[in-house]
Structure formats: C-alpha cells, structure tokens
Design an enzyme around this catalytic site. Structure first.
Site, PDB file in Angstrom:
ATOM      1  N   LYS A 220     -13.579  -3.033 -45.132  1.00 24.62           N
ATOM      2  CA  LYS A 220     -12.129  -2.881 -44.947  1.00 24.62           C
ATOM      3  C   LYS A 220     -11.381  -4.084 -45.494  1.00 24.62           C
ATOM      4  O   LYS A 220     -10.392  -3.942 -46.237  1.00 24.62           O
ATOM      5  CB  LYS A 220     -11.805  -2.712 -43.462  1.00 24.62           C
ATOM      6  CG  LYS A 220     -10.332  -2.746 -43.142  1.00 24.62           C
ATOM      7  CD  LYS A 220      -9.574  -1.569 -43.724  1.00 24.62           C
ATOM      8  CE  LYS A 220      -8.093  -1.727 -43.497  1.00 24.62           C
ATOM      9  NZ  LYS A 220      -7.321  -0.571 -43.977  1.00 24.62           N
ATOM     10  N   CYS A 274      -0.954  -5.630 -44.375  1.00 23.06           N
ATOM     11  CA  CYS A 274      -2.376  -5.518 -44.760  1.00 23.06           C
ATOM     12  C   CYS A 274      -2.770  -6.618 -45.745  1.00 23.06           C
ATOM     13  O   CYS A 274      -3.589  -7.480 -45.440  1.00 23.06           O
ATOM     14  CB  CYS A 274      -2.622  -4.164 -45.424  1.00 23.06           C
ATOM     15  SG  CYS A 274      -2.162  -2.781 -44.405  1.00 23.06           S
TER      16      CYS A 274
HETATM   17  N1  SAJ Z   1       2.695  -4.463 -54.667  1.00 20.12           N
HETATM   18  C1  SAJ Z   1       2.857  -5.120 -55.904  1.00 20.12           C
HETATM   19  N2  SAJ Z   1       2.220  -4.617 -56.999  1.00 20.12           N
HETATM   20  C2  SAJ Z   1       1.424  -3.502 -56.921  1.00 20.12           C
HETATM   21  C3  SAJ Z   1       1.275  -2.860 -55.652  1.00 20.12           C
HETATM   22  C4  SAJ Z   1       1.925  -3.362 -54.553  1.00 20.12           C
HETATM   23  O1  SAJ Z   1       3.568  -6.118 -56.010  1.00 20.12           O
HETATM   24  O2  SAJ Z   1       0.881  -3.086 -57.948  1.00 20.12           O
HETATM   25  C5  SAJ Z   1       3.341  -5.030 -53.480  1.00 20.12           C
HETATM   26  C6  SAJ Z   1       4.303  -4.081 -52.791  1.00 20.12           C
HETATM   27  O3  SAJ Z   1       5.616  -4.234 -53.290  1.00 20.12           O
HETATM   28  C7  SAJ Z   1       4.209  -4.537 -51.328  1.00 20.12           C
HETATM   29  C8  SAJ Z   1       2.775  -5.049 -51.197  1.00 20.12           C
HETATM   30  O4  SAJ Z   1       2.312  -5.287 -52.534  1.00 20.12           O
HETATM   31  O5  SAJ Z   1       5.107  -5.598 -51.079  1.00 20.12           O
HETATM   32  C9  SAJ Z   1       1.811  -4.095 -50.488  1.00 20.12           C
HETATM   33  O6  SAJ Z   1       1.965  -2.844 -51.098  1.00 20.12           O
HETATM   34  P1  SAJ Z   1       0.856  -1.661 -50.851  1.00 20.12           P
HETATM   35  O7  SAJ Z   1       1.197  -0.551 -51.779  1.00 20.12           O
HETATM   36  O8  SAJ Z   1      -0.498  -2.230 -50.913  1.00 20.12           O
HETATM   37  O9  SAJ Z   1       1.208  -1.118 -49.383  1.00 20.12           O
HETATM   38  P2  SAJ Z   1       0.518  -1.489 -47.999  1.00 20.12           P
HETATM   39  O10 SAJ Z   1       0.618  -2.918 -47.693  1.00 20.12           O
HETATM   40  O11 SAJ Z   1       1.066  -0.510 -47.014  1.00 20.12           O
HETATM   41  O12 SAJ Z   1      -1.034  -1.180 -48.255  1.00 20.12           O
HETATM   42  C10 SAJ Z   1      -1.625  -0.055 -47.667  1.00 20.12           C
HETATM   43  C11 SAJ Z   1      -3.077  -0.364 -47.520  1.00 20.12           C
HETATM   44  N3  SAJ Z   1      -3.666   0.673 -46.719  1.00 20.12           N
HETATM   45  C12 SAJ Z   1      -4.430   0.305 -45.659  1.00 20.12           C
HETATM   46  O13 SAJ Z   1      -4.663  -0.847 -45.369  1.00 20.12           O
HETATM   47  C13 SAJ Z   1      -4.984   1.418 -44.862  1.00 20.12           C
HETATM   48  C14 SAJ Z   1      -3.753  -0.414 -48.878  1.00 20.12           C
HETATM   49  O14 SAJ Z   1      -5.172  -0.457 -48.694  1.00 20.12           O
HETATM   50  C15 SAJ Z   1      -3.417   0.800 -49.697  1.00 20.12           C
HETATM   51  O15 SAJ Z   1      -4.016   0.649 -50.983  1.00 20.12           O
HETATM   52  C16 SAJ Z   1      -1.907   0.906 -49.835  1.00 20.12           C
HETATM   53  O16 SAJ Z   1      -1.382   1.066 -48.502  1.00 20.12           O
HETATM   54  C17 SAJ Z   1      -1.515   2.133 -50.675  1.00 20.12           C
HETATM   55  O17 SAJ Z   1      -2.229   2.384 -51.677  1.00 20.12           O
HETATM   56  O18 SAJ Z   1      -0.534   2.765 -50.329  1.00 20.12           O
END
Ligand code: SAJ
Length: 440
Positions: A220, A274
């Site tokens: 995880k 996360c």
């Molecule tokens: N972000 C970037 N660049 C990217 C992707 C994201 O700057 O290419 C930023 C976003 O703006 C945000 C942060 O990173 O501020 C996190 O974004 P995220 O899409 O990872 O969203 P989270 O934090 O909700 O991540 C969750 C996680 N899920 C779990 O822990 C169960 C992650 O493992 C998933 O990959 C992600 O959701 C998802 O794919 O939606």
C-alpha cells in the site's frame, strides 16, 4: 470447513467496523448489504446519530452509498454506536481510522492506539481483526499485536487472527472500488489471511491475494510512493524545461507517444491525504543505514512546487514593473484536487504562506471550499496577479481575456496548465513553461 468459515458462509458472523469515515462507512454498508449483522463504532456522536437515521454523513457525490446505507439501517443489519462494548459479540473486526504523519514525518498513531486500547477488553478469543488503515511496514508487528495483547491479555497470533488489508478507495467511487479493486490480504499467520479472504469474498469481485502482513503494509505505501515519485519526475522535468526555455507540456505529449512511457502531470504541488504521507510511512521502520535517497528527494521536489509558483509570481510582477512586496495576488483554488472540497495538505496553503512571507497579500478563492467561495470577478478586480492552483471546472471555463480585464495588472501564473499561453495579451508564466510577455 471450520466453524468460522461456515459462519461466514451463512452470514452468521457478527462484524464490527471501527471508524465510520470515508473508508469504514462504505465497508460497513457492503458487509451489511452482503447479509451480515454489522455494528459500526464511531467516536463522533453526531455521525452516530446521523447514520442511525439512515443518512450518510459523507459529503460529495458517492454513487449508491446513501441508498445502501438507508437500506441496511432500515433492515436492521447496520447500526452505529460509540460504545466499544458492542464489539463483544463481533468475530470479525475491521479498523479504519486516520493514520497521519506529524511534522516530523513520523506516524502519528494516536487514533490507532486509542482504538486498540478501547477494543482490547471486548475482544473474544478467535476473533479476526483486520486493519484497513494505511500503516508503516512493521506496524502490525510493532504496534497492533502488542497493543491488542496489552489490552486484552490474549496472545496476538495464537488467540487472534490479525490481518492488514489496505484499502484502495477513491473519493467519488468508494463503493465501486471496494467491490472491484484487487486487495492484498496480509495475515500475521496464513490462517488469518485465509479467513480474511473468505470474509472479503462475500462482496469483493476482484483478486484477493493472500500474503504476509509486512508485504501488505509495503504494497500500500509503495503504490502511493510510486505515484509520488512519478509526479516528482514530471515536476523536475517542468523545471528543466523552464530552464531550457521549452514547453514541458509539448515534451510530455511527445514522450508519452513512446511505448511504456507515462510521464505524469507537472503541477503546482502534491496535496491530499495519501501521497504526502505514504512515502514517509514506507520508510518509518527502515534502518538508518538504508538512507533511501530517491523517495525523500521526490517528496522535496513535490513540496517545492508551491515555492516555485511563488517565484513565477515574483517574475511575472517584475515584468510589469511591480514588486511582490505589497502586491495582492489572487489564488484560484484551495482544494488539493479539482472539483473537490478536500483541502488536506493543500499546496495552495503553502503558496499563500510563502506569498505572505514575501510581503504579498494572497486573496484566496475556491468554489468548493465554503470560506473561500465568492464572486470571482470582484475578488480578482483588486489583484495585481492571479495564480491558477486547481483545475476546478469553473476556472477551466474562464475566458482568459475576462481574467485579464478584471486584474489590476495582466499577470497570470498557471500552476496546472489550465490556459493557453497565447489566449490573451498578458504576462503568462506556466509551470513548465511556456512564458509569454506583453511584447509577444
Ligand atoms: N497530482 C499531480 N500530478 C499528477 C497527479 C496528481 O500534481 O500527475 C497531484 C494532484 O493535483 C493532487 C495530488 O497530486 O494534489 C494527489 O492527487 P491523486 O490523483 O493522487 O489523488 P489522491 O491523493 O486522492 O490519491 C488517491 C490514491 N488512492 C488511494 O490511496 C486509495 C492514489 O493511490 C490513487 O492513484 C489516486 O487516488 C487516483 O488515481 O485517483
């Protein structure tokens, strides 16, 4: 078949779920929907009361959750309480409470420890205890097992079946992911993993991979660390392209045409509950002589992006002969993710603090965050620059010409590649380039 598995088969195994947040509540509903009698243990009395009225306390769009909750509360399969004595009857207990890291990047397990101490006295021999919260590798052995032994006088691996089964839920698709995402089911003994697999099989339609508790803890935290490092690479490429005078977005498009490449999105920072913490959880119990370098460096790159955005504001204002000192800067977006009200570890909060440290006045707007809602044109009117920090749909619909018209000076910093640099006569600074000045 042993009586435990038989009880699962006949849905006669009483279940308790501790922590009715965005993980625990859907899990409790899914087991109740599968036919089990479930008691939810929640410290927040208001939440308990709301749930027992068949209403969901979870904000935002969660397809199917409100209906399922109403159904299982009305048919008596799910009830909530703050009293741990209700765990007495349970033979399977799931724990989903927050496991943040502190400012020192060390786990802050107060919620988890409190649960173990409260649960212990009500634990019966032979109970399956599953921790779903994201935890540092080694936590089941070093915290959960001793915590339960101390509070229950039962022996962790002889008298209990202890498992770590990390969740993979995502806001907006909680029920969908619970049913369709594969799970690592990490038992402190093989029998514990086997019992947990049988339990999850009653509603999970994806792979349930029995493994060790340590492996599941590493899986995880690794999957989120992997994403954090990928994002850090994209961010570092944004800085390289700015330095070389190129446009990282064009670079990214062409790089990703190459097979097996998946350059992520450069941006204004990495927020949420996360990614900013899981890399630190992963490294918590590693030995000091390991000195992992890539993972902390990736965290530093991502944490540095709001500061880089502030530098772009300084540069943009300088291009119109203004100093950052005394400037009013509109910050568009405070949530950590587009079209969300979740502000945990918001990069915009870091940017706002940095702007203040530089003598500027940040003026924050966010259509999803109550204290920052408001009329955007009026808010931007008095500002010397605007910074796009979150790709909320409302901002993507903006006409850049309008934005420039509202601003006291036509300076826009684009933290999330939301605008076309050529779309207006402005001073445009994008993370990763390109740059545009008034003389074209
Ligand atoms: N972000 C970037 N660049 C990217 C992707 C994201 O700057 O290419 C930023 C976003 O703006 C945000 C942060 O990173 O501020 C996190 O974004 P995220 O899409 O990872 O969203 P989270 O934090 O909700 O991540 C969750 C996680 N899920 C779990 O822990 C169960 C992650 O493992 C998933 O990959 C992600 O959701 C998802 O794919 O939606």
């Amino acid at each position: 078949m042993d009586s435990f598995l038989e009880a699962i088969e006949h849905r006669a195994l009483p279940i308790a779920v501790i922590g009715l947040g965005y993980v625990g509540l859907p899990v409790a509903c899914m087991f109740a929907k599968a036919g089990f009698t479930v008691v939810g243990i929640e410290r927040n009395e208001t939440k308990v009361e709301t749930i027992n009225r068949g209403l969901s306390p979870i904000e935002g769009e969660e397809p199917g959750l409100a209906e399922m909750l109403r159904e299982v509360v009305q048919n008596g399969r799910l009830r909530a309480t703050s009293n741990y004595a209700a765990c007495q009857e349970a033979r399977a207990i799931l724990i989903s409470v927050e496991t943040p890291v502190g400012d020192d990047n060390r786990p802050a397990y107060s919620a988890l420890r409190s649960v173990l101490a409260s649960l212990g006295p009500h634990l019966a021999r032979g109970t399956l205890v599953i921790v779903e919260s994201t935890i540092a590798p080694g936590t089941m052995e070093k915290v959960v097992a001793p915590g339960l032994e101390a509070a229950s006088s039962l022996r962790a691996t002889e008298d209990l079946y202890l498992v770590h089964c990390p969740e993979r839920v995502m806001v907006g698709k909680l029920l969908h992911n619970l049913r369709h995402m594969p799970r690592a089911v990490g038992g402190m003994t093989p029998k514990a993993a086997q019992r947990a697999v049988a339990l999850y099989n009653t509603f999970v339609e994806a792979d349930l991979d029995a493994t060790t508790a340590l492996t599941a803890e590493i899986v995880k935290t690794t999957e989120n660390t992997y994403r954090d490092v990928q994002i850090a690479f994209a961010n570092e490429m944004a800085l390289v392209c700015e330095d070389l005078g190129a446009d990282v977005w064009q670079v990214r498009t062409l790089v990703n045409k190459c097979p097996y490449r998946d350059m992520h999105l450069p941006g204004a920072g990495v927020g949420g509950h996360c990614l900013p913490k899981d890399p630190w959880l992963l490294l918590t119990h590693t030995s000091t002589d390991l000195s992992a370098r890539l993972i902390p460096a990736a965290r530093a790159v991502n944490d540095g992006m709001p500061f880089h955005v502030a530098e772009l504001v300084v540069d943009g204002l300088r291009a119109v002969g203004k100093d950052i000192e005394g400037a009013r800067v509109a910050v568009l977006g405070y949530a950590f993710l587009e079209n969300s009200d979740d502000t945990r570890n918001s990069p915009s909060a870091v940017l706002a603090k940095r702007l203040q440290a530089l003598g500027a006045e940040p003026v924050i707007h966010d259509p999803y965050v109550p204290q920052y809602r408001g009329d955007l044109p009026a808010l931007v009117q008095s500002c010397d620059a605007a910074v796009l920090m979150v790709r909320h749909a409302e901002y993507l619909r903006l006409d850049p010409q309008d934005l420039v018209g509202w601003l006291a000076s036509p300076v826009v910093v684009d933290g999330r590649h939301a605008f076309d640099a050529e779309a207006a006569a402005w001073i445009y600074r994008g993370v990763g380039g390109p740059r545009r000045d008034l003389d074209g």
